[in-house]
Design an enzyme around this catalytic site. Structure first.
Site, PDB file in Angstrom:
ATOM      1  N   ARG A  28       0.814  -1.219   0.000  1.00 41.82           N
ATOM      2  CA  ARG A  28       0.000   0.000   0.000  1.00 41.82           C
ATOM      3  C   ARG A  28       0.855   1.280   0.000  1.00 41.82           C
ATOM      4  O   ARG A  28       0.348   2.359  -0.250  1.00 41.82           O
ATOM      5  CB  ARG A  28      -0.954  -0.016   1.217  1.00 41.82           C
ATOM      6  CG  ARG A  28      -2.063  -1.043   1.089  1.00 41.82           C
ATOM      7  CD  ARG A  28      -2.766  -1.336   2.401  1.00 41.82           C
ATOM      8  NE  ARG A  28      -2.037  -2.299   3.238  1.00 41.82           N
ATOM      9  CZ  ARG A  28      -2.453  -2.727   4.430  1.00 41.82           C
ATOM     10  NH1 ARG A  28      -3.579  -2.272   4.932  1.00 41.82           N
ATOM     11  NH2 ARG A  28      -1.729  -3.596   5.109  1.00 41.82           N
ATOM     12  N   GLN A  79      12.455 -14.873   5.906  1.00 42.75           N
ATOM     13  CA  GLN A  79      11.152 -15.439   5.545  1.00 42.75           C
ATOM     14  C   GLN A  79      11.064 -15.286   4.031  1.00 42.75           C
ATOM     15  O   GLN A  79      10.724 -14.224   3.516  1.00 42.75           O
ATOM     16  CB  GLN A  79      10.017 -14.667   6.239  1.00 42.75           C
ATOM     17  CG  GLN A  79       8.654 -15.263   5.977  1.00 42.75           C
ATOM     18  CD  GLN A  79       7.509 -14.313   6.333  1.00 42.75           C
ATOM     19  OE1 GLN A  79       7.705 -13.109   6.498  1.00 42.75           O
ATOM     20  NE2 GLN A  79       6.315 -14.853   6.438  1.00 42.75           N
ATOM     21  N   ASP A  94       5.870  -1.831  11.567  1.00 43.65           N
ATOM     22  CA  ASP A  94       5.322  -0.564  11.066  1.00 43.65           C
ATOM     23  C   ASP A  94       4.607   0.235  12.151  1.00 43.65           C
ATOM     24  O   ASP A  94       3.648   0.936  11.900  1.00 43.65           O
ATOM     25  CB  ASP A  94       4.371  -0.831   9.882  1.00 43.65           C
ATOM     26  CG  ASP A  94       3.165  -1.680  10.255  1.00 43.65           C
ATOM     27  OD1 ASP A  94       3.084  -2.140  11.411  1.00 43.65           O
ATOM     28  OD2 ASP A  94       2.293  -1.883   9.385  1.00 43.65           O
TER      29      ASP A  94
HETATM   30  C1  UD1 Z   1      -1.741  -6.594  11.261  1.00 46.72           C
HETATM   31  C2  UD1 Z   1      -2.606  -7.533  12.098  1.00 46.72           C
HETATM   32  C3  UD1 Z   1      -3.874  -6.795  12.511  1.00 46.72           C
HETATM   33  C4  UD1 Z   1      -3.501  -5.558  13.285  1.00 46.72           C
HETATM   34  C5  UD1 Z   1      -2.538  -4.676  12.494  1.00 46.72           C
HETATM   35  C6  UD1 Z   1      -2.001  -3.588  13.402  1.00 46.72           C
HETATM   36  C7  UD1 Z   1      -2.239  -9.809  11.301  1.00 46.72           C
HETATM   37  C8  UD1 Z   1      -2.781 -10.947  10.531  1.00 46.72           C
HETATM   38  N1  UD1 Z   1      -2.943  -8.708  11.328  1.00 46.72           N
HETATM   39  O1  UD1 Z   1      -2.461  -6.266  10.086  1.00 46.72           O
HETATM   40  O2  UD1 Z   1      -4.699  -7.647  13.310  1.00 46.72           O
HETATM   41  O3  UD1 Z   1      -4.685  -4.843  13.631  1.00 46.72           O
HETATM   42  O4  UD1 Z   1      -1.418  -5.435  12.022  1.00 46.72           O
HETATM   43  O5  UD1 Z   1      -1.249  -2.634  12.694  1.00 46.72           O
HETATM   44  O6  UD1 Z   1      -1.176  -9.942  11.876  1.00 46.72           O
HETATM   45  N2  UD1 Z   1       4.981  -9.172   7.756  1.00 46.72           N
HETATM   46  C9  UD1 Z   1       5.974 -10.113   7.650  1.00 46.72           C
HETATM   47  N3  UD1 Z   1       5.747 -11.260   6.934  1.00 46.72           N
HETATM   48  C10 UD1 Z   1       4.566 -11.505   6.338  1.00 46.72           C
HETATM   49  C11 UD1 Z   1       3.537 -10.540   6.454  1.00 46.72           C
HETATM   50  C12 UD1 Z   1       3.774  -9.384   7.174  1.00 46.72           C
HETATM   51  O7  UD1 Z   1       7.070  -9.936   8.195  1.00 46.72           O
HETATM   52  O8  UD1 Z   1       4.431 -12.569   5.715  1.00 46.72           O
HETATM   53  C13 UD1 Z   1       5.238  -7.950   8.534  1.00 46.72           C
HETATM   54  C14 UD1 Z   1       5.086  -6.679   7.730  1.00 46.72           C
HETATM   55  O9  UD1 Z   1       6.343  -6.287   7.162  1.00 46.72           O
HETATM   56  C15 UD1 Z   1       4.613  -5.664   8.787  1.00 46.72           C
HETATM   57  C16 UD1 Z   1       3.899  -6.527   9.808  1.00 46.72           C
HETATM   58  O10 UD1 Z   1       4.272  -7.859   9.551  1.00 46.72           O
HETATM   59  O11 UD1 Z   1       5.684  -5.010   9.404  1.00 46.72           O
HETATM   60  C17 UD1 Z   1       2.389  -6.397   9.723  1.00 46.72           C
HETATM   61  O12 UD1 Z   1       1.948  -6.695   8.407  1.00 46.72           O
HETATM   62  P1  UD1 Z   1       0.812  -5.840   7.714  1.00 46.72           P
HETATM   63  O13 UD1 Z   1       0.596  -6.391   6.359  1.00 46.72           O
HETATM   64  O14 UD1 Z   1       1.071  -4.405   7.843  1.00 46.72           O
HETATM   65  O15 UD1 Z   1      -0.444  -6.269   8.627  1.00 46.72           O
HETATM   66  P2  UD1 Z   1      -1.834  -5.523   8.780  1.00 46.72           P
HETATM   67  O16 UD1 Z   1      -2.680  -5.874   7.625  1.00 46.72           O
HETATM   68  O17 UD1 Z   1      -1.602  -4.100   9.062  1.00 46.72           O
HETATM   69 CA    CA Z   2       0.144  -2.810   9.292  1.00 46.58          CA
END
Ligand code: UD1
Ligand code: CA
Length: 451
Positions: free
Chosen positions: A14, A73, A103
């Site tokens: 995004r 990962q 984030d």
């Molecule tokens: C996530 C939470 C959500 C919460 C929100 C808070 C989950 C499933 N959801 O959603 O409940 O309200 O954060 O901000 O966890 N990342 C990895 N590997 C992956 C996917 C993501 O390292 O395979 C990392 C991303 O780089 C990021 C963090 O995890 O720093 C969160 O991922 P993001 O996609 O931003 O999750 P949200 O949809 O915001």
């Molecule tokens: Ca997030």
């Protein structure tokens, strides 16, 4: 005993950027660095950063944190899948794992401490940080039994219309008893809208899981797009400015000023509009900075004024007047009570006390003593097209207007340079140097003598 894992493998689609989301800068520091710094206070035994998308770039950005262990990962199959990668690293670990999304740059360290305290004092299997968000769109919603026993977390996109009415959100900060989490990680399934393995589903298999609401929801704003990045910047700026005003610094028109949270200010200094203070900058008391100025990684001494000017990587002792339109760029050192004026550029230059460079000068790679007076338009010719060369000017020396000092060159103490001189050779102490053609006057001479 606490280990920390920061989730930093996602791309951050995004953001619409080639730079991984967690490397976007907020007030001079990347999101992931801010998250790391907020964890210092819990003195973790081990630090992990889960990296994937442009992992090498993320690793390089965290070089200043040698304690961090990077865990790959390779495919980003969700936040649960990210933590699964830790299994080989934490075999037999008998402590708690603090997990944070990469984030979340506005978290206060005290909040993390409270979360861990609550987790440990209640002996929970997991404790989840939650917040009541005025606008919860995009966040996972938290459903509890009673006030704080967690039942379920449902992602925004998986929520029914009724579930979306719940404003209690998952912050993306979790404390897990590792021995329990380790057992349930293999049970996670990707049966959701995104077909990802969600860490939030782990709570379905753990007991007891408690939630802890953060008082100030702004702390847990997650950055997913540029608009949220800008909102976070404004929140950070408000925090920083409130702090300095409470500490006795006057900010005139604060909305037009920006101050990095790494800057240090002393009381009774006035920051005028459209002024920007960045990086490792300190400003002592009694200064008047701005309007319209930029100071980066510089130390400004007491009672200095700086007007419509730029100072980068420079050190200025007290009582100096700078500007308007002065540019100090790189390794400039200015002594006490100097005057650096209009359209003056200094680069890698040292001024002794009470030295003036008041108008229209460029001094590069120069060392000036004290009480030197540099006349208007004096220039150091420090570059011969191949290399840079030094200029040295002794105490009390005066250069006339429009002098050119061709480096390498040394002028002694108490030297006077006649206006318009091009000085190419060293000048000893106590001399007048005139290095220009003598004026020729021809009486009665006309362009065409016949008329
Ligand atoms: C996530 C939470 C959500 C919460 C929100 C808070 C989950 C499933 N959801 O959603 O409940 O309200 O954060 O901000 O966890 N990342 C990895 N590997 C992956 C996917 C993501 O390292 O395979 C990392 C991303 O780089 C990021 C963090 O995890 O720093 C969160 O991922 P993001 O996609 O931003 O999750 P949200 O949809 O915001
Ligand atoms: Ca997030």
């Amino acid at each position: 005993m606490v280990a920390v894992a920061i989730l930093a493998a996602g791309r951050g689609t995004r953001m619409k950027s080639t730079l991984p989301k967690v490397l976007h800068s907020l007030g001079g520091r990347s999101l992931v660095e801010r998250v790391l710094d907020s964890c210092q206070c819990v003195a973790p035994k081990r630090w992990f950063a889960i990296v994937g998308y442009q992992g090498e770039q993320v690793k390089a950005a965290l070089q200043s944190h040698p304690d961090v262990e990077f865990v790959e990962q390779q495919q980003q199959l969700g936040t649960g899948h990210a933590i699964v990668q830790l299994l080989p690293y934490l075999q037999g670990f008998d402590g708690d794992l603090l997990v944070l999304n990469g984030d979340l740059p506005l978290l206060r360290p005290e909040t993390l401490k409270q979360l861990i305290d609550a987790h440990q004092s209640h002996q929970n299997a997991a404790t989840i940080l939650t917040a009541n968000m005025p606008n919860p769109a995009g966040y996972g919603r938290v459903f509890c039994q009673g006030n704080n026993i967690l039942k379920q977390i449902v992602e925004d996109r998986d929520c029914s219309a009724a579930q979306k009415q719940n404003h209690r959100v998952n912050a993306g900060v979790y404390c897990f008893r590792w021995a329990d989490l380790e057992k349930v990680l293999p049970q996670l399934e990707a049966n959701n809208d995104q077909k990802e393995y969600y860490l939030t589903d782990a709570v379905n298999y753990l007991e007891p899981v408690m939630v802890m609401d953060v008082e100030d929801y702004e702390e847990v704003l997650g950055i997913n797009d540029r608009k949220q990045l800008a909102t976070a910047y404004n929140i950070l700026q408000a925090r920083v400015k409130d702090k300095w005003m409470a500490a006795g610094v006057t900010l005139i028109d604060p909305d037009s000023i920006t101050i990095d949270d790494t800057v240090e200010l002393q009381p009774d200094t006035i920051i005028e509009p459209q002024t920007h203070l960045r990086g490792n900058t300190t400003i002592a008391s009694g200064c008047r900075i701005g309007p319209g100025s930029l100071i980066e990684n510089s130390q400004i001494g007491e009672n200095t004024t700086l007007l419509y000017s730029v100072a980068i990587n420079s050190v200025v002792a007290g009582g100096t007047r700078i500007g308007p339109y002065t540019h100090l760029r790189g390794q400039v050192q200015v002594g006490q009570s100097c005057r650096i004026g209009n359209f003056v550029e200094l680069k890698n230059t040292t001024l002794g006390d009470r030295t003036n460079v008041a108008h229209l000068s460029y001094l590069g790679d120069a060392t000036l003593g004290s009480k030197v007076n540099i006349g208007a338009g004096t220039i150091t010719a420090n570059y011969d097209g191949v290399s840079k060369h030094p200029t040295s000017i002794g105490d009390r020396t005066k250069t006339g207007s429009n002098s050119v000092l061709v480096a390498p060159v040394t002028l002694g103490t108490d030297v006077t340079v006649a206006a318009g001189s091009v000085v190419t050779e060293d000048v000893p102490d106590d001399c007048l140097v005139i290095a220009r053609p003598r004026q020729v006057v021809k009486p009665g001479w006309r362009l065409n003598n016949s008329q």
